[in-house]
Design a protein around this motif. Structure first.
Motif, PDB file in Angstrom:
ATOM      1  N   ARG A  29       0.840  -1.187   0.000  1.00 39.56           N
ATOM      2  CA  ARG A  29       0.000   0.000   0.000  1.00 39.56           C
ATOM      3  C   ARG A  29       0.874   1.234   0.000  1.00 39.56           C
ATOM      4  N   PRO A  30       0.870   1.986  -1.091  1.00 37.22           N
ATOM      5  CA  PRO A  30       1.701   3.184  -1.114  1.00 37.22           C
ATOM      6  C   PRO A  30       1.126   4.253  -0.193  1.00 37.22           C
ATOM      7  N   PRO A  31       1.971   5.120   0.338  1.00 39.44           N
ATOM      8  CA  PRO A  31       1.463   6.180   1.189  1.00 39.44           C
ATOM      9  C   PRO A  31       0.545   7.123   0.414  1.00 39.44           C
ATOM     10  N   VAL A  32      -0.471   7.599   1.096  1.00 44.49           N
ATOM     11  CA  VAL A  32      -1.445   8.487   0.471  1.00 44.49           C
ATOM     12  C   VAL A  32      -0.962   9.926   0.542  1.00 44.49           C
ATOM     13  N   HIS A  33      -0.146  10.249   1.519  1.00 41.23           N
ATOM     14  CA  HIS A  33       0.429  11.584   1.721  1.00 41.23           C
ATOM     15  C   HIS A  33      -0.634  12.646   2.004  1.00 41.23           C
ATOM     16  N   GLN A  34      -1.699  12.264   2.672  1.00 41.82           N
ATOM     17  CA  GLN A  34      -2.674  13.258   3.083  1.00 41.82           C
ATOM     18  C   GLN A  34      -2.083  14.066   4.226  1.00 41.82           C
ATOM     19  N   VAL A  35      -2.420  15.321   4.257  1.00 42.02           N
ATOM     20  CA  VAL A  35      -1.918  16.208   5.305  1.00 42.02           C
ATOM     21  C   VAL A  35      -2.870  16.148   6.487  1.00 42.02           C
ATOM     22  N   GLY A 127       3.171  15.310  32.168  1.00 43.79           N
ATOM     23  CA  GLY A 127       2.191  15.027  31.125  1.00 43.79           C
ATOM     24  C   GLY A 127       1.925  16.234  30.243  1.00 43.79           C
ATOM     25  N   ILE A 128       1.901  17.405  30.871  1.00 41.70           N
ATOM     26  CA  ILE A 128       1.663  18.628  30.107  1.00 41.70           C
ATOM     27  C   ILE A 128       2.866  18.920  29.200  1.00 41.70           C
ATOM     28  N   VAL A 129       4.080  18.777  29.751  1.00 39.05           N
ATOM     29  CA  VAL A 129       5.282  18.999  28.943  1.00 39.05           C
ATOM     30  C   VAL A 129       5.296  18.016  27.777  1.00 39.05           C
ATOM     31  N   TRP A 130       4.979  16.723  28.049  1.00 42.16           N
ATOM     32  CA  TRP A 130       4.945  15.712  26.991  1.00 42.16           C
ATOM     33  C   TRP A 130       3.976  16.124  25.884  1.00 42.16           C
ATOM     34  N   PHE A 131       2.776  16.526  26.281  1.00 38.11           N
ATOM     35  CA  PHE A 131       1.761  16.849  25.279  1.00 38.11           C
ATOM     36  C   PHE A 131       2.143  18.099  24.487  1.00 38.11           C
ATOM     37  N   VAL A 132       2.650  19.122  25.165  1.00 37.95           N
ATOM     38  CA  VAL A 132       3.049  20.359  24.476  1.00 37.95           C
ATOM     39  C   VAL A 132       4.152  20.058  23.457  1.00 37.95           C
ATOM     40  N   LYS A 133       5.142  19.257  23.855  1.00 38.21           N
ATOM     41  CA  LYS A 133       6.228  18.923  22.933  1.00 38.21           C
ATOM     42  C   LYS A 133       5.733  18.067  21.768  1.00 38.21           C
ATOM     43  N   THR A 134       4.948  17.025  22.058  1.00 33.43           N
ATOM     44  CA  THR A 134       4.502  16.092  21.024  1.00 33.43           C
ATOM     45  C   THR A 134       3.509  16.737  20.071  1.00 33.43           C
ATOM     46  N   ASN A 135       2.487  17.391  20.605  1.00 30.34           N
ATOM     47  CA  ASN A 135       1.484  18.031  19.750  1.00 30.34           C
ATOM     48  C   ASN A 135       2.104  19.206  18.985  1.00 30.34           C
ATOM     49  N   GLY A 136       3.007  19.923  19.617  1.00 29.93           N
ATOM     50  CA  GLY A 136       3.681  21.034  18.935  1.00 29.93           C
ATOM     51  C   GLY A 136       4.516  20.546  17.761  1.00 29.93           C
ATOM     52  N   ALA A 137       5.258  19.451  17.971  1.00 30.32           N
ATOM     53  CA  ALA A 137       6.073  18.896  16.881  1.00 30.32           C
ATOM     54  C   ALA A 137       5.185  18.393  15.748  1.00 30.32           C
ATOM     55  N   LEU A 138       4.071  17.767  16.097  1.00 31.44           N
ATOM     56  CA  LEU A 138       3.152  17.273  15.066  1.00 31.44           C
ATOM     57  C   LEU A 138       2.531  18.437  14.297  1.00 31.44           C
ATOM     58  N   ASN A 139       2.090  19.474  15.010  1.00 32.34           N
ATOM     59  CA  ASN A 139       1.532  20.659  14.343  1.00 32.34           C
ATOM     60  C   ASN A 139       2.557  21.319  13.419  1.00 32.34           C
ATOM     61  N   ASP A 140       3.803  21.442  13.896  1.00 32.20           N
ATOM     62  CA  ASP A 140       4.851  22.030  13.064  1.00 32.20           C
ATOM     63  C   ASP A 140       5.080  21.206  11.805  1.00 32.20           C
ATOM     64  N   TYR A 141       5.043  19.894  11.949  1.00 35.47           N
ATOM     65  CA  TYR A 141       5.230  19.040  10.774  1.00 35.47           C
ATOM     66  C   TYR A 141       4.092  19.237   9.776  1.00 35.47           C
ATOM     67  N   TRP A 142       2.848  19.207  10.278  1.00 33.57           N
ATOM     68  CA  TRP A 142       1.707  19.374   9.362  1.00 33.57           C
ATOM     69  C   TRP A 142       1.776  20.722   8.639  1.00 33.57           C
ATOM     70  N   ARG A 143       2.164  21.759   9.369  1.00 33.05           N
ATOM     71  CA  ARG A 143       2.296  23.072   8.713  1.00 33.05           C
ATOM     72  C   ARG A 143       3.388  23.046   7.644  1.00 33.05           C
ATOM     73  N   SER A 144       4.462  22.308   7.896  1.00 31.82           N
ATOM     74  CA  SER A 144       5.573  22.262   6.937  1.00 31.82           C
ATOM     75  C   SER A 144       5.204  21.538   5.644  1.00 31.82           C
ATOM     76  N   VAL A 145       4.148  20.729   5.691  1.00 32.27           N
ATOM     77  CA  VAL A 145       3.719  20.032   4.478  1.00 32.27           C
ATOM     78  C   VAL A 145       2.426  20.607   3.908  1.00 32.27           C
ATOM     79  N   GLY A 146       2.026  21.792   4.411  1.00 29.63           N
ATOM     80  CA  GLY A 146       0.924  22.504   3.774  1.00 29.63           C
ATOM     81  C   GLY A 146      -0.368  22.647   4.550  1.00 29.63           C
ATOM     82  N   ALA A 147      -0.423  22.160   5.783  1.00 25.20           N
ATOM     83  CA  ALA A 147      -1.650  22.339   6.574  1.00 25.20           C
ATOM     84  C   ALA A 147      -1.762  23.796   7.007  1.00 25.20           C
ATOM     85  N   SER A 148      -2.990  24.242   7.170  1.00 28.97           N
ATOM     86  CA  SER A 148      -3.174  25.638   7.600  1.00 28.97           C
ATOM     87  C   SER A 148      -3.586  25.697   9.042  1.00 28.97           C
TER      88      SER A 148
END
Length: 148
Positions: A29-35, A127-148
């Motif tokens: 299954r090839p990646p779909v690359h959805q943002v 837990g708060i530090v974990w979530f801020v770091k993890t969700n922040g990194a994920l948000n930054d990644y999505w923005r870098s591939v075109g999410a608004s």
């Protein structure tokens, strides 16, 4: 002379045997690359507090589904939801590891890794530090591939 539809029993000098094609092929299954979706860290924390942590199951399912659709591999939303119900501690390591995998697949340095899960060992704020770091990194990644 041999019949043309019947192959010769032995190849003659200069002929090469060609291997038969495989009888079954497992399609990949090839990646779909959805943002994925950018989620406000503050709103997510508020929803987790208001729902006594149940929003975290929704968050795990959504983020892991998006990461799997984007890369074509990963835990996926269904498995993340099951882990969230029965082994939630594991997702503290799996989630930042998969977020980090998004970065490394593009040849970038990852801001989070499985070791990010160790923040949970710090009482109250871990837990708060974990979530801020993890969700922040994920948000930054999505923005870098075109999410608004």
């Amino acid at each position: 002379m041999a019949h043309p539809a019947v192959p010769a029993a032995h190849p003659t000098y200069g002929q090469h045997l060609v291997p038969a094609p495989p009888t079954h092929v497992v399609p990949t299954r090839p990646p779909v690359h959805q943002v994925g979706k950018v989620r406000s860290t503050g709103t997510c924390v508020l929803l987790m507090v208001l729902t006594l942590g149940f929003y975290s199951l929704f968050w795990y399912h959504g983020t892991h589904s998006e990461m799997q659709r984007h890369r074509g591999s990963g835990v996926g939303g269904g498995v993340a939801l099951l882990l969230g119900f029965f082994l939630p501690f594991t997702l503290l390591f799996i989630t930042p590891s998969e977020v980090g995998g998004l970065y490394t697949a593009r040849g970038q340095q990852s801001p989070v890794s499985a070791a990010t899960g160790c923040w949970i060992l710090l009482p109250f704020v871990g837990g708060i530090v974990w979530f801020v770091k993890t969700n922040g990194a994920l948000n930054d990644y999505w923005r870098s591939v075109g999410a608004s």
